[in-house]
Design an enzyme around this catalytic site. Structure first.
Site, PDB file in Angstrom:
ATOM      1  N   ASP A  42       0.940  -1.126  -0.128  1.00  0.00           N
ATOM      2  CA  ASP A  42       0.173   0.298  -0.095  1.00  0.00           C
ATOM      3  C   ASP A  42       0.876   1.448  -0.349  1.00  0.00           C
ATOM      4  O   ASP A  42       2.293   1.672   1.320  1.00  0.00           O
ATOM      5  CB  ASP A  42      -1.420  -0.149   1.757  1.00  0.00           C
ATOM      6  CG  ASP A  42      -1.645   0.905   1.486  1.00  0.00           C
ATOM      7  OD1 ASP A  42      -2.261   1.873   0.651  1.00  0.00           O
ATOM      8  OD2 ASP A  42      -1.940   1.545   2.342  1.00  0.00           O
ATOM      9  N   ASP A  83      -1.804   6.364  -4.924  1.00  0.00           N
ATOM     10  CA  ASP A  83      -2.504   6.013  -3.768  1.00  0.00           C
ATOM     11  C   ASP A  83      -2.613   4.111  -4.264  1.00  0.00           C
ATOM     12  O   ASP A  83      -3.860   4.079  -4.805  1.00  0.00           O
ATOM     13  CB  ASP A  83      -2.745   6.097  -2.215  1.00  0.00           C
ATOM     14  CG  ASP A  83      -3.486   5.380  -1.407  1.00  0.00           C
ATOM     15  OD1 ASP A  83      -2.528   3.980  -1.312  1.00  0.00           O
ATOM     16  OD2 ASP A  83      -4.920   5.647  -1.128  1.00  0.00           O
TER      17      ASP A  83
END
Length: 406
Positions: free
Chosen positions: A102, A288
């Site tokens: 992530d 992201d």
């Protein structure tokens, strides 16, 4: 609705020393599972960030930073839509865990054998007493996700990702994971790839330790996310230590990081059909991999949905008439003077309910504020189309047009 999910396969392919390929696979998202089972509306009502803050505040140590209202939300850690995960090992001998890779967070955590939550019962848990390299820290940490507030204790261990090894890696053992999203999720924990300033756990994030211990060839990692959904084949790649020229075409457009927390960059504008601009004076964006959608300030996303003819549902999603797909406008993001255009086929998400196909907008309203102004989030709807390169050596993000097979 299928989302891109990082599944680390057991076969590791090396192109050279300290350059590691992580094959990616695509599976159904938690959001889609909940929708098919008719539980999505109830879940979203029960997991509003402010409700979680108030309901569970008494369960955490006073002053836990992530309990502050407005700090949390699915807006950054969007595991309902995208779950990028792969296998790692912690400890000596190694204990296996699947973790989300992530770029929207910086911590590494896995469930503890002492975790009392339902989510931990359905996932692998770390057994500190079985590892000879374990070092107990004793401090606590908290991370607030849109699906719940996680609490744990800090420790240090030997970490392996394939053949890459880092020693004395700071990580968290979670002991409390509220929220049914964690129960349904395919991953055990999270491996954050953001900057150290974003970390809740004190110490070096994983990639920083890989750099400090000279475990990777270059201070770079990159993502390729495929459109393919065929079973049995890798459907993308995370490359630790470099980039793969075979997976993109044309030059790389490099953008400097404007704030070293998230991978934050400047975006010149967002336009619909090349005419209407949603941030005419420029705005900030986060790159992201932890969210599948493209998110932006509420006012801009409302305008965008009006322009593409999307209608709201009672649970905050936006529906599009599938029959109108070919007539919808293109949406263009200008980054570093280069236009990145998404067609309707690229920004619309499809899902099937009771044998009927539904089309959902790939844009979401999220209000995140920073000293540089409101933030946009470039999630997987964007990153599927463009190869992304994260360069810690020069603090920059690169984009190139991803090579997708016909």
């Amino acid at each position: 609705m299928w989302k891109l999910v990082l599944v680390l396969l057991w076969t590791w392919t090396w192109t050279s020393s300290a350059l590691l390929r992580v094959p990616l696979k695509r599976v159904r998202s938690v959001r889609s599972q909940l929708r098919v089972e008719g539980l999505l509306e109830e879940f979203l009502k029960e997991h509003r960030p402010d409700m979680f803050n108030r309901r569970y505040a008494q369960c955490f140590p006073p002053g836990t930073p992530s309990l502050r209202l407005g700090r949390s939300s699915e807006k950054i850690y969007n595991f309902m839509d995208a779950q990028y995960y792969g296998e790692i090992t912690l400890g000596t001998p190694g204990q296996n865990f699947s973790v989300v890779f992530d770029t929207g967070s910086s911590d590494l955590w896995v469930p503890s054998t002492y975790c009392v939550s339902q989510a931990c019962a359905s996932h692998r848990r770390f057994k500190a007493f079985e590892s000879s390299s374990f070092f107990h820290d004793g401090r606590t940490f908290g991370v607030h996700y849109g699906s719940g507030h996680l609490l744990g204790v800090m420790a240090r261990e030997t970490l392996k990702i394939g053949s890459l090894t880092t020693i004395n890696q700071e990580f968290g053992e979670s002991v409390y994971e509220p929220g049914s999203a964690f129960v349904r999720a395919k991953f055990d924990g999270v491996l954050g790839l953001g900057y150290p300033a974003l970390a809740e756990i004190l110490g070096n994030p994983v990639f920083d330790n890989l750099l400090a211990q000279k475990a990777v060839e270059e201070p770079v990692f990159s993502f390729f996310l495929s459109r393919r959904t065929s079973s049995g084949s890798p459907e993308g790649e995370l490359l630790l230590g470099g980039k793969d020229e075979a997976l993109y075409s044309g030059p790389i457009n490099w953008l400097p990081v404007t704030a070293k927390g998230y991978w934050q960059i400047k975006m010149e504008s967002v336009s619909v059909q090349g005419a209407i601009s949603l941030c005419p004076r420029g705005c900030q964006a986060i790159v992201d991999t932890g969210t599948s959608l493209i998110a932006g300030p509420t006012a801009d996303i409302i305008s965008l949905h009006q322009l593409i003819g999307a209608t709201p549902t009672n649970i905050g999603e936006f529906l599009i008439d599938c029959a109108r797909m070919s007539s919808l406008p293109h949406v263009t993001f200008v980054l570093g003077g280069t236009e990145y255009t998404l067609t309707p086929e690229q920004y619309v998400r499809k899902d099937t309910l009771a044998d009927k196909e539904f089309c959902f907008s790939g844009f979401q309203a999220v209000d995140i504020f920073s000293p540089q102004g409101p933030l946009w989030i470039l999630g997987d709807v964007f990153l599927t189309e463009f190869y992304s390169i994260f360069d810690r050596g020069l603090d920059r993000v690169g984009f190139a047009f991803a090579k997708h097979p016909a």
